[in-house]
Every structure is written in C-alpha cells, then in structure tokens.
Design a protein around this motif. Structure first.
Motif, short mmCIF file in Angstrom:
data_model
loop_
_atom_site.label_atom_id
_atom_site.label_comp_id
_atom_site.label_asym_id
_atom_site.label_seq_id
_atom_site.Cartn_x
_atom_site.Cartn_y
_atom_site.Cartn_z
N MET A 1 8.72 57.11 77.77
CA MET A 1 7.83 57.26 76.62
C MET A 1 7.77 55.92 75.88
SD MET A 1 6.71 60.47 76.55
CE MET A 1 6.32 61.03 74.89
N VAL A 2 6.79 55.83 74.97
CA VAL A 2 6.57 54.62 74.19
C VAL A 2 6.79 54.95 72.72
CG1 VAL A 2 4.91 52.79 73.62
CG2 VAL A 2 4.80 53.91 75.86
N LYS A 3 7.30 53.98 71.98
CA LYS A 3 7.39 54.11 70.53
C LYS A 3 7.09 52.73 69.97
CE LYS A 3 10.43 55.97 66.95
NZ LYS A 3 10.01 55.01 65.95
N ASN A 4 6.34 52.67 68.88
CA ASN A 4 6.09 51.35 68.28
C ASN A 4 6.77 51.25 66.93
OD1 ASN A 4 4.17 51.86 66.06
ND2 ASN A 4 2.71 52.39 67.67
N ASP A 5 6.80 50.02 66.42
CA ASP A 5 7.55 49.73 65.20
C ASP A 5 7.04 50.46 63.96
OD1 ASP A 5 9.24 48.06 66.62
OD2 ASP A 5 8.11 46.24 66.14
N SER A 6 5.78 50.94 63.99
CA SER A 6 5.25 51.60 62.79
C SER A 6 5.12 53.12 62.94
CB SER A 6 3.89 51.00 62.43
OG SER A 6 2.94 51.31 63.42
N ALA A 7 5.45 53.66 64.12
CA ALA A 7 5.28 55.10 64.34
C ALA A 7 6.63 55.83 64.30
CB ALA A 7 4.61 55.36 65.68
N PRO A 8 6.66 57.00 63.65
CA PRO A 8 7.91 57.77 63.61
C PRO A 8 8.09 58.67 64.84
CG PRO A 8 6.27 58.83 62.26
CD PRO A 8 5.63 57.57 62.79
N TYR A 9 7.23 58.53 65.84
CA TYR A 9 7.24 59.42 67.00
C TYR A 9 7.09 58.63 68.30
CZ TYR A 9 2.28 58.69 66.12
OH TYR A 9 1.06 58.10 65.88
N TYR A 10 7.47 59.29 69.40
CA TYR A 10 7.27 58.76 70.75
C TYR A 10 5.93 59.29 71.26
CZ TYR A 10 12.32 57.96 70.61
OH TYR A 10 13.58 57.55 70.26
N TYR A 11 5.31 58.55 72.17
CA TYR A 11 4.06 59.01 72.78
C TYR A 11 4.03 58.57 74.24
CZ TYR A 11 2.86 54.33 70.97
OH TYR A 11 2.87 53.00 70.63
N SER A 12 3.17 59.21 75.00
CA SER A 12 3.12 58.94 76.43
C SER A 12 2.57 57.56 76.72
CB SER A 12 2.25 60.00 77.13
OG SER A 12 0.91 59.88 76.72
N VAL A 13 3.03 56.97 77.80
CA VAL A 13 2.43 55.75 78.32
C VAL A 13 0.98 56.07 78.61
CG1 VAL A 13 2.43 54.14 80.27
CG2 VAL A 13 4.61 54.93 79.31
N GLY A 14 0.06 55.20 78.21
CA GLY A 14 -1.36 55.46 78.46
C GLY A 14 -2.20 54.91 77.33
N GLY A 15 -3.44 55.34 77.29
CA GLY A 15 -4.33 54.86 76.24
C GLY A 15 -5.75 55.32 76.48
N ARG A 16 -6.68 54.63 75.84
CA ARG A 16 -8.08 55.04 75.89
C ARG A 16 -8.76 54.63 77.19
NH1 ARG A 16 -8.16 53.17 70.02
NH2 ARG A 16 -7.88 55.14 68.92
N VAL A 17 -9.63 55.51 77.64
CA VAL A 17 -10.50 55.23 78.78
C VAL A 17 -11.64 54.36 78.27
CG1 VAL A 17 -12.00 56.26 80.54
CG2 VAL A 17 -9.90 57.45 79.83
N LYS A 18 -12.08 53.42 79.08
CA LYS A 18 -13.20 52.55 78.71
C LYS A 18 -14.49 53.08 79.32
CE LYS A 18 -10.42 48.39 78.21
NZ LYS A 18 -10.57 48.30 76.77
#
Length: 160
Positions: free
Chosen positions: A31-48
């Motif tokens: 999973m991914v977590k960034n410095d400003s988010a209080p939660y983990y999220y799946s690897v991935g992102g927006r479709v173009k």
C-alpha cells in the motif's frame, strides 16, 4: 502532448476514473501512504484519456514502485461515492482493481508524490493481510475481501 487524466468536477462533485494494483507477497499487501494523508491507499492512480485501464495500472504501478509488473487478472470493479477527508471534496469514482503478478526478488522503490498537496511524498508499506482491519486504508473492502482470497471479478458499490 501528454493525455489528460479522466477526472473532472461538475455540480460540486468530482468524477474520477481510477485503477488500483493489488500487489501481494508473503501474505502482505503493498500500500501507499503520503506525508499529508492519515490513511493508506492502493498503488495506482487516474486513467488518462485514450488509455485502457490495463495500460493505466501498469503505468501507475511503475511510477509508484519502479517495477513494471504484469497483470494477473481483474479482481474488483468499485463504484465509490465519498467525501475525501483531506480536501473535503465529494467524489463519484469508478475504479478497476487488478491483481498483479509478483516475484520474490522484486525491489519496490517509491519516488512519487500524492496529489493531496505540495510535498506529499509517497511511501510504500507492506501491510499483513490478516492485520488490515487495524489500519485506516482505502479501499476499505480490502480488509474483508483480500483475507478470503480473490476468486472471481466482484462489483462493489460503496456510499459513504
């Protein structure tokens, strides 16, 4: 010219077309977590625009992990209606989650940044599947669905 992400805002709601990678190794989920988010999220992102969901999940996985993974199969289609807790935006999101092929010698390195704000450096975390319930993560259905094993493609609708 780089294609545009398939996301737009209308009537105060943000539409988002997203893909997610389910990367499992040694009974742990990446999973991914960034410095400003209080939660983990799946690897991935927006479709173009003009990109298939399969192309998007391979591209996004490479961008976030440094590894070009192959798709095993489509696992979940998720229609998600929610309020994003950092930006306070209402979302209508369609997401395709793909189970990815993983080998034991792959080294994952995250060099990407989240879109929740400037400097939102992302970090990769291996979370034990049997302990997902104790973590704040999205999508939440990972907590129950992944522990049972993925058998067929499942369509999930979440309204929060």
């Amino acid at each position: 010219m780089e294609e545009q992400d398939l996301t737009f805002k209308t009537n105060g709601v943000k539409f988002n077309y997203r893909v997610g990678a389910i990367i499992i190794r040694d009974k742990k989920l990446l999973m991914v977590k960034n410095d400003s988010a209080p939660y983990y999220y799946s690897v991935g992102g927006r479709v173009k625009l003009n990109e298939t969901s399969e192309e998007a999940v391979i591209r996004e996985t490479f961008e976030e992990t440094g590894v070009e993974l192959e798709i095993d199969r489509l696992a979940f289609i998720h229609e998600h209606f929610f309020n994003e807790e950092i930006t306070n935006e209402n979302y209508h999101e369609i997401a395709f989650f793909y189970l990815m092929k993983v080998s034991t010698n792959m080294k994952f390195v995250c060099k990407s940044f989240g879109d929740q704000g400037p400097g939102a450096k992302e970090h990769l975390h291996w979370l034990p599947i049997d302990e997902l319930d104790s973590h704040h993560l999205y999508p939440e259905f990972f907590k129950t669905k992944l522990s049972r094993g993925i058998k067929d493609i499942e369509h999930i609708i979440s309204k929060e």
